[in-house]
Design a protein around this motif. Structure first.
Motif, PDB file in Angstrom:
ATOM      1  N   THR A 166      13.427   4.807   5.303  1.00 27.33           N
ATOM      2  CA  THR A 166      12.921   3.763   4.395  1.00 27.33           C
ATOM      3  C   THR A 166      11.404   3.598   4.511  1.00 27.33           C
ATOM      4  N   CYS A 167      10.708   4.672   4.883  1.00 30.43           N
ATOM      5  CA  CYS A 167       9.249   4.624   5.017  1.00 30.43           C
ATOM      6  C   CYS A 167       8.577   5.486   3.956  1.00 30.43           C
ATOM      7  N   ILE A 168       7.361   5.092   3.607  1.00 33.67           N
ATOM      8  CA  ILE A 168       6.565   5.769   2.589  1.00 33.67           C
ATOM      9  C   ILE A 168       5.259   6.211   3.245  1.00 33.67           C
ATOM     10  N   ARG A 169       4.934   7.476   3.112  1.00 38.34           N
ATOM     11  CA  ARG A 169       3.667   7.984   3.670  1.00 38.34           C
ATOM     12  C   ARG A 169       2.542   7.629   2.698  1.00 38.34           C
ATOM     13  N   VAL A 170       1.613   6.793   3.180  1.00 39.84           N
ATOM     14  CA  VAL A 170       0.508   6.339   2.336  1.00 39.84           C
ATOM     15  C   VAL A 170      -0.648   5.878   3.232  1.00 39.84           C
ATOM     16  N   SER A 171      -1.855   6.081   2.780  1.00 39.37           N
ATOM     17  CA  SER A 171      -3.041   5.590   3.492  1.00 39.37           C
ATOM     18  C   SER A 171      -3.478   4.281   2.855  1.00 39.37           C
ATOM     19  N   LEU A 172      -3.439   3.222   3.620  1.00 38.42           N
ATOM     20  CA  LEU A 172      -3.847   1.911   3.125  1.00 38.42           C
ATOM     21  C   LEU A 172      -5.291   1.647   3.511  1.00 38.42           C
ATOM     22  N   LYS A 173      -5.979   0.878   2.665  1.00 42.22           N
ATOM     23  CA  LYS A 173      -7.380   0.538   2.901  1.00 42.22           C
ATOM     24  C   LYS A 173      -7.520  -0.951   3.205  1.00 42.22           C
ATOM     25  N   LYS A 174      -8.524  -1.268   4.008  1.00 40.37           N
ATOM     26  CA  LYS A 174      -8.820  -2.673   4.292  1.00 40.37           C
ATOM     27  C   LYS A 174      -9.416  -3.321   3.040  1.00 40.37           C
ATOM     28  N   ASP A 175      -9.271  -4.636   2.950  1.00 41.32           N
ATOM     29  CA  ASP A 175      -9.819  -5.435   1.849  1.00 41.32           C
ATOM     30  C   ASP A 175      -9.226  -5.069   0.496  1.00 41.32           C
ATOM     31  N   ASN A 194      -7.308  -5.902  10.234  1.00 37.37           N
ATOM     32  CA  ASN A 194      -7.419  -5.474  11.633  1.00 37.37           C
ATOM     33  C   ASN A 194      -6.330  -4.461  12.001  1.00 37.37           C
ATOM     34  N   ASP A 195      -6.137  -3.503  11.118  1.00 41.01           N
ATOM     35  CA  ASP A 195      -5.144  -2.437  11.305  1.00 41.01           C
ATOM     36  C   ASP A 195      -3.712  -2.944  11.403  1.00 41.01           C
ATOM     37  N   LYS A 196      -3.450  -4.143  10.910  1.00 36.89           N
ATOM     38  CA  LYS A 196      -2.096  -4.699  10.865  1.00 36.89           C
ATOM     39  C   LYS A 196      -1.839  -5.240   9.469  1.00 36.89           C
ATOM     40  N   LEU A 197      -0.577  -5.184   9.052  1.00 39.23           N
ATOM     41  CA  LEU A 197      -0.223  -5.733   7.744  1.00 39.23           C
ATOM     42  C   LEU A 197      -0.149  -7.243   7.810  1.00 39.23           C
ATOM     43  N   LYS A 198      -0.668  -7.863   6.779  1.00 47.95           N
ATOM     44  CA  LYS A 198      -0.568  -9.309   6.643  1.00 47.95           C
ATOM     45  C   LYS A 198       0.129  -9.574   5.309  1.00 47.95           C
TER      46      LYS A 198
END
Length: 114
Positions: A77-86, A108-112
């Protein structure tokens, strides 16, 4: 008369666009695994049949990644994706025939989640 028909058509068109968003009104939960795996919180027996991830960076269109008519079973149930800050993200997905929406950003490298 022509203006009335156009106005009615336009109103119906806008109403239909908003109804899709309402279908995904259940709050979903996601978490980050490592640097590039966005995972949908799930348990044994859960099945993901659809997902679509979009971001505020491109005003939520087009989707960054989507899969339709899939049959991903726990723990896949995971998706490979690069997330960006802001950047704000929205993941809509269908799990066990129920539609969910998770809105979040990377802080801060964590999901909110919002």
């Amino acid at each position: 008369m022509k203006k009335i028909i156009i106005a009615v058509f336009f109103t119906l068109f806008l109403s239909a666009c908003g109804s899709d968003r309402l279908a995904f009104s259940n709050r979903g939960e996601v978490y980050l695994l490592g640097n590039d795996l966005l995972c949908i919180k799930s348990k044994p027996g859960d099945v993901i049949s659809f997902y679509s991830l979009s971001s505020s960076e491109n005003k939520y269109y087009p989707a960054l990644v989507s899969e339709f008519e899939i049959n991903n079973k726990y723990p896949d149930t995971c998706i490979r994706v690069s997330l960006k800050k802001d950047v704000s993200y929205e993941l809509i997905y269908t799990m066990n025939k129920v539609d969910y929406s998770a809105v979040f950003n990377l802080e801060n490298d964590k999901l909110k989640q919002k």
